[in-house]
Scaffold this active site. Structure first.
Site, PDB file in Angstrom:
ATOM      1  N   HIS A  99       9.312   7.452  -6.836  1.00 19.85           N
ATOM      2  CA  HIS A  99       9.580   7.036  -8.123  1.00 19.85           C
ATOM      3  C   HIS A  99       9.173   8.002  -9.345  1.00 19.85           C
ATOM      4  O   HIS A  99       9.773   8.137 -10.192  1.00 19.85           O
ATOM      5  CB  HIS A  99       8.805   5.669  -8.598  1.00 19.85           C
ATOM      6  N   LYS A 102      18.219   7.574  -2.675  1.00 23.61           N
ATOM      7  CA  LYS A 102      17.823   6.825  -1.485  1.00 23.61           C
ATOM      8  C   LYS A 102      18.574   5.750  -1.487  1.00 23.61           C
ATOM      9  O   LYS A 102      18.854   5.114  -0.307  1.00 23.61           O
ATOM     10  CB  LYS A 102      16.262   6.457  -1.658  1.00 23.61           C
ATOM     11  N   GLY A 127       8.298  -1.525  -8.763  1.00 23.61           N
ATOM     12  CA  GLY A 127       7.076  -1.147  -8.688  1.00 23.61           C
ATOM     13  C   GLY A 127       6.529  -0.766  -7.503  1.00 23.61           C
ATOM     14  O   GLY A 127       7.162  -0.381  -6.468  1.00 23.61           O
ATOM     15  N   SER A 146       9.224   4.657   0.508  1.00 24.25           N
ATOM     16  CA  SER A 146       9.823   3.063   0.119  1.00 24.25           C
ATOM     17  C   SER A 146       8.585   2.438  -0.171  1.00 24.25           C
ATOM     18  O   SER A 146       7.506   2.542   0.840  1.00 24.25           O
ATOM     19  CB  SER A 146      10.782   2.802   1.161  1.00 24.25           C
TER      20      SER A 146
HETATM   21  P1  AMP Z   1      12.635   0.609  -6.143  1.00 26.47           P
HETATM   22  O1  AMP Z   1      11.498   0.278  -6.824  1.00 26.47           O
HETATM   23  O2  AMP Z   1      12.609   0.362  -4.719  1.00 26.47           O
HETATM   24  O3  AMP Z   1      13.837  -0.534  -6.634  1.00 26.47           O
HETATM   25  O4  AMP Z   1      13.239   1.999  -6.438  1.00 26.47           O
HETATM   26  C1  AMP Z   1      13.235   2.173  -7.813  1.00 26.47           C
HETATM   27  C2  AMP Z   1      14.190   3.395  -8.015  1.00 26.47           C
HETATM   28  O5  AMP Z   1      13.435   4.578  -7.286  1.00 26.47           O
HETATM   29  C3  AMP Z   1      15.760   3.382  -7.519  1.00 26.47           C
HETATM   30  O6  AMP Z   1      16.492   3.941  -8.231  1.00 26.47           O
HETATM   31  C4  AMP Z   1      15.375   3.855  -6.027  1.00 26.47           C
HETATM   32  O7  AMP Z   1      16.668   4.614  -5.500  1.00 26.47           O
HETATM   33  C5  AMP Z   1      14.248   5.109  -6.444  1.00 26.47           C
HETATM   34  N1  AMP Z   1      13.702   5.577  -5.284  1.00 26.47           N
HETATM   35  C6  AMP Z   1      12.863   4.688  -4.246  1.00 26.47           C
HETATM   36  N2  AMP Z   1      12.473   5.520  -3.072  1.00 26.47           N
HETATM   37  C7  AMP Z   1      12.971   6.488  -3.435  1.00 26.47           C
HETATM   38  C8  AMP Z   1      12.967   7.974  -2.718  1.00 26.47           C
HETATM   39  N3  AMP Z   1      12.119   8.083  -1.694  1.00 26.47           N
HETATM   40  N4  AMP Z   1      13.398   8.740  -3.248  1.00 26.47           N
HETATM   41  C9  AMP Z   1      14.015   9.103  -4.356  1.00 26.47           C
HETATM   42  N5  AMP Z   1      14.223   7.881  -5.164  1.00 26.47           N
HETATM   43  C10 AMP Z   1      13.601   6.666  -4.675  1.00 26.47           C
END
Ligand code: AMP
Length: 282
Positions: free
Chosen positions: A37, A149, A31, A185
């Site tokens: 995302h 990432k 989230g 992020s």
């Molecule tokens: P998270 O919510 O941080 O657990 O991320 C969920 C998904 O989104 C994971 O597969 C991450 O690698 C991807 N993600 C997060 N930040 C980025 C970004 N800047 N570029 C591409 N994918 C991302």
């Protein structure tokens, strides 16, 4: 777009979609959604008839000293971000929906998880693999989308799916960055204005490495040394690691070769940020 919190509701919807022959793409997230995302959602939308986004801050992938309690959350904003991308279903369970009182089964990938973030965050990937397996079982997608990432996470999930014969295609998507190069992020929201400025040192270090490589440098020590110098020049930054590994084994390497991964984790104040690049000359 449906928003559901129970596993039963997801199963009902997935069953109906399956009966109608629809393909399903899954985007697992914690989230506080951003364009990174959303790029995963766009890829899922393009390749599948139905898209499920899961929003779950998974407690078992956080160590006691980490930021589980303070992790940013904004479900109402997340719903809008998903709606914009044409998502069909959001699954946002509570921790007790995912982990019943007597929960006691885990998925643990060896080898790849012993380097980089796995070394620095013991138990982290065990928590990730366990929740991703549960989300796969609950949503039964054809394809699941993960960002480059989190390069080690993507590699670990690919290993797990291969080792355990999970019939889901894992799609890696490129890193989405801010205009100044900072990888998007959810944790960037922790940064103060001065920290946000300092956080550009990760990408500056990556760019410097790219320039050195373009000029023919292949020595990991030399490139890592230059990256360290850039980050150490930033008073608010503290290096957790900068490492070069072989993408297949995640073993450390001395000199660059095809499919080397450079991964870095850097504290900016109290916020730990990660970034990476892959060296693919051909
Ligand atoms: P998270 O919510 O941080 O657990 O991320 C969920 C998904 O989104 C994971 O597969 C991450 O690698 C991807 N993600 C997060 N930040 C980025 C970004 N800047 N570029 C591409 N994918 C991302």
């Amino acid at each position: 777009m449906k928003v559901v919190t129970s596993i039963d509701q997801v199963r009902q919807q997935v069953k109906a979609w399956r009966q109608s022959g629809a393909s399903i793409g899954l985007v697992p997230t914690m989230g506080f959604l951003h364009e990174g995302h959303q790029s995963l959602m766009a890829a899922a939308k393009e390749q599948n008839q139905k898209v499920i986004v899961t929003i779950f801050v998974n407690p078992i992938q956080f160590a006691p000293n980490e930021d589980l309690a303070s992790y940013p959350r904004d479900l109402e904003r997340d719903k809008i971000a998903c709606q914009q991308m044409g998502v069909d279903l959001i699954f946002c369970p509570t921790a007790s929906e995912m982990y019943e009182a007597h929960f006691n089964s885990y998925v643990d990938v060896n080898g790849l998880t012993e380097a980089l973030c796995g070394k620095k965050r013991p138990g982290h990937f065990k928590g990730v693999c366990t929740v991703v397996t549960k989300l796969f079982n609950i949503t039964q997608p054809d394809r699941a989308y993960f960002g480059q990432k989190d390069a080690q996470q993507l590699a670990v999930i690919k290993r797990m799916v291969c080792d355990l014969n999970v019939d889901i295609e894992i799609i890696g998507c490129p890193i989405v960055r801010e205009a100044d190069g900072l990888a998007k992020s959810s944790r960037n929201s922790y940064l103060s204005a001065t920290e946000r400025e300092a956080a550009t040192c990760l990408y500056r270090a990556i760019q410097c490495a790219g320039e050195m490589i373009a000029q023919g440098e292949r020595s990991v020590d030399v490139i890592a040394g230059a990256m360290q110098a850039i980050i150490n020049a930033e008073p608010l930054a503290k290096i957790d690691y900068i490492e070069f590994v072989d993408m297949a084994s995640f073993n450390a390497i001395d000199s660059l070769k095809q499919d080397s991964l450079c991964a870095l984790a850097v504290y900016i104040g109290k916020t730990r940020l990660i970034d990476n690049f892959i060296y693919q000359p051909s």
